[in-house]
Enzyme design. Structure first.
Site, PDB file in Angstrom:
ATOM      1  N   LYS A 297     -11.313  -7.613   6.381  1.00 17.65           N
ATOM      2  CA  LYS A 297     -10.790  -6.831   7.362  1.00 17.65           C
ATOM      3  C   LYS A 297     -11.902  -5.644   7.727  1.00 17.65           C
ATOM      4  O   LYS A 297     -12.430  -4.976   6.650  1.00 17.65           O
ATOM      5  CB  LYS A 297      -9.407  -6.024   6.976  1.00 17.65           C
TER       6      LYS A 297
ATOM      7  N   ARG B 141     -11.336   7.538   3.383  1.00 16.11           N
ATOM      8  CA  ARG B 141     -11.173   6.706   2.446  1.00 16.11           C
ATOM      9  C   ARG B 141     -12.382   5.798   2.167  1.00 16.11           C
ATOM     10  O   ARG B 141     -12.180   4.873   1.615  1.00 16.11           O
ATOM     11  CB  ARG B 141     -10.169   5.568   3.309  1.00 16.11           C
TER      12      ARG B 141
ATOM     13  N   LYS C  83     -12.215  -5.074   2.496  1.00 12.77           N
ATOM     14  CA  LYS C  83     -11.522  -3.917   3.455  1.00 12.77           C
ATOM     15  C   LYS C  83     -12.639  -2.976   3.591  1.00 12.77           C
ATOM     16  O   LYS C  83     -12.674  -2.033   2.801  1.00 12.77           O
ATOM     17  CB  LYS C  83     -10.170  -3.655   3.111  1.00 12.77           C
TER      18      LYS C  83
ATOM     19  N   GLU D 222     -16.595  -8.066  -4.790  1.00  6.77           N
ATOM     20  CA  GLU D 222     -15.259  -7.647  -4.520  1.00  6.77           C
ATOM     21  C   GLU D 222     -14.118  -8.890  -4.441  1.00  6.77           C
ATOM     22  O   GLU D 222     -12.977  -9.106  -5.281  1.00  6.77           O
ATOM     23  CB  GLU D 222     -14.937  -6.881  -3.381  1.00  6.77           C
TER      24      GLU D 222
ATOM     25  N   CYS E 275       0.857  -1.129  -0.041  1.00  6.85           N
ATOM     26  CA  CYS E 275      -0.094   0.048   0.093  1.00  6.85           C
ATOM     27  C   CYS E 275       0.980   1.401   0.027  1.00  6.85           C
ATOM     28  O   CYS E 275       2.211   0.995   0.305  1.00  6.85           O
ATOM     29  CB  CYS E 275      -0.903  -0.064   1.174  1.00  6.85           C
TER      30      CYS E 275
ATOM     31  N   ARG F  69      -3.585   3.546  12.626  1.00  5.45           N
ATOM     32  CA  ARG F  69      -3.101   4.568  12.015  1.00  5.45           C
ATOM     33  C   ARG F  69      -2.195   5.313  12.923  1.00  5.45           C
ATOM     34  O   ARG F  69      -1.247   6.158  12.326  1.00  5.45           O
ATOM     35  CB  ARG F  69      -4.282   5.597  11.839  1.00  5.45           C
TER      36      ARG F  69
END
Length: 324
Positions: A248, A217, A195, A233, A120, A205
């Site tokens: 997640k 997000r 996710k 997905e 990521c 974070r």
């Protein structure tokens, strides 16, 4: 009537009987330990919201991986905290990046341990988003090449599995193509397929210094209200070449885990995220719950719902309890 001829309590009379008919057994082989790796020497910065976890310089990350391996935990997943950030997250795919160096060190010391790398850009971009930004929008298609470059750089460093967590459309196919073209067709992809844009990520974070500097997000992570979308997905990622599918967070999304277990025959991972761990720790510190029992019950529930592997900050503690 079935009762009194059938009495379920007969098989609950003592621990041995209960163990003999137990349907779900949590093993150390089910666990994956997340590690946060930072530059410097002899760095071990405590993470206040994740008690027992630290931002670790590479030599300490190797020691943590070795402790996990000695407890029977087969894998770690690495998250990097770079020395520099920029709009394109270039440190993510630098061959001398923090994750790349950590992978090399861990695999040199522990060649049999499975090193998974998070793919990521959010930890590496100065804006904190998971992809390239144009204005205040994340540019999906422009991000794909950077993700593939990151995955290939991890594979070159010795990663056993790459795990894209960005939630860009089409990234699994792009990463698969990039790995294959670079000669790494044997490297599996663990896709963060479902996710969710969750409030349970707060402690992570802080640990990874990855909060977005503007907006949120929700345009790329999933809406927590949606279940059928998770099937779409995950199915897309399977078609694009994913080898492992992940959900997640884990505990608030057991229905999603169970649904994907019925729909997909690939290995299924679940990430028991930082907020789940932090709540258990906080409740235990206040004396409101039995930490060990709640931890094991939660992890067992995740496995019962269908997970083949569980990424959890409680991996070391759970392994010790399992082996006790």
């Amino acid at each position: 009537m079935i009762f009194p001829d059938y009495r379920p309590r007969r098989m609950r009379r003592n621990e041995t009987l209960r163990r003999m008919v137990r349907e779900t057994v949590l093993r150390t082989d089910d666990l994956v330990l997340p590690l946060f790796v930072i530059g410097g020497k002899n760095v071990r910065n405590p993470i206040p919201s994740l008690p027992g976890h630290f931002q670790l310089s590479i030599e300490h990350a190797v020691k943590a991986a070795e402790e996990a391996w000695n407890l029977g935990i087969p894998a770690v997943i690495l998250f990097g905290l770079p020395e520099r950030k920029d709009p394109l997250g270039t440190a993510a795919y630098d061959k001398e990046g923090i994750v790349q160096r950590a992978v090399r060190a861990i695999k040199q010391k522990l060649p049999e341990l499975v090193a998974i790398t998070d793919v990521c850009l959010c930890q590496y971009t100065d804006h904190g988003h998971c992809g390239m930004v144009k204005g205040e929008e994340v540019d999906n298609d422009a991000t794909l090449d950077l993700l593939a470059r990151t995955a290939v750089s991890h594979a070159r460093a010795g990663a056993d599995i790459v795990a894209p967590s960005d939630m860009m459309d089409g990234r699994v196919a792009e990463i698969r193509e990039g790995l294959d073209e670079a000669g790494y067709s044997g490297i599996p992809i663990m896709s963060y397929a479902a996710k969710y844009c969750s409030a349970f990520y707060g402690p992570f974070r802080q640990a990874a210094d990855s909060a977005p500097q503007f907006g949120d997000r929700r345009t790329y992570q999933m809406d927590p209200a949606n279940g059928l979308e998770a099937v779409r997905e995950a199915s897309m990622d399977v078609e694009e070449g994913a080898d492992i599918i992940m959900v997640k967070p884990a505990l608030p999304y057991l229905d999603i885990l169970y649904r994907l277990r019925q729909e997909i025959d690939l290995p299924l991972a679940a990430y028991s995220v930082s907020g789940e761990y932090a709540m258990i720790k906080a409740g235990a510190q206040l004396g409101w719950i039995d930490e060990a029992k709640v931890m094991l019950e939660s992890l067992t529930a995740i496995k019962r719902a269908g997970a083949d592997m569980i990424l959890t900050y409680a991996a070391v503690e759970a392994a010790r309890l399992i082996r006790a």
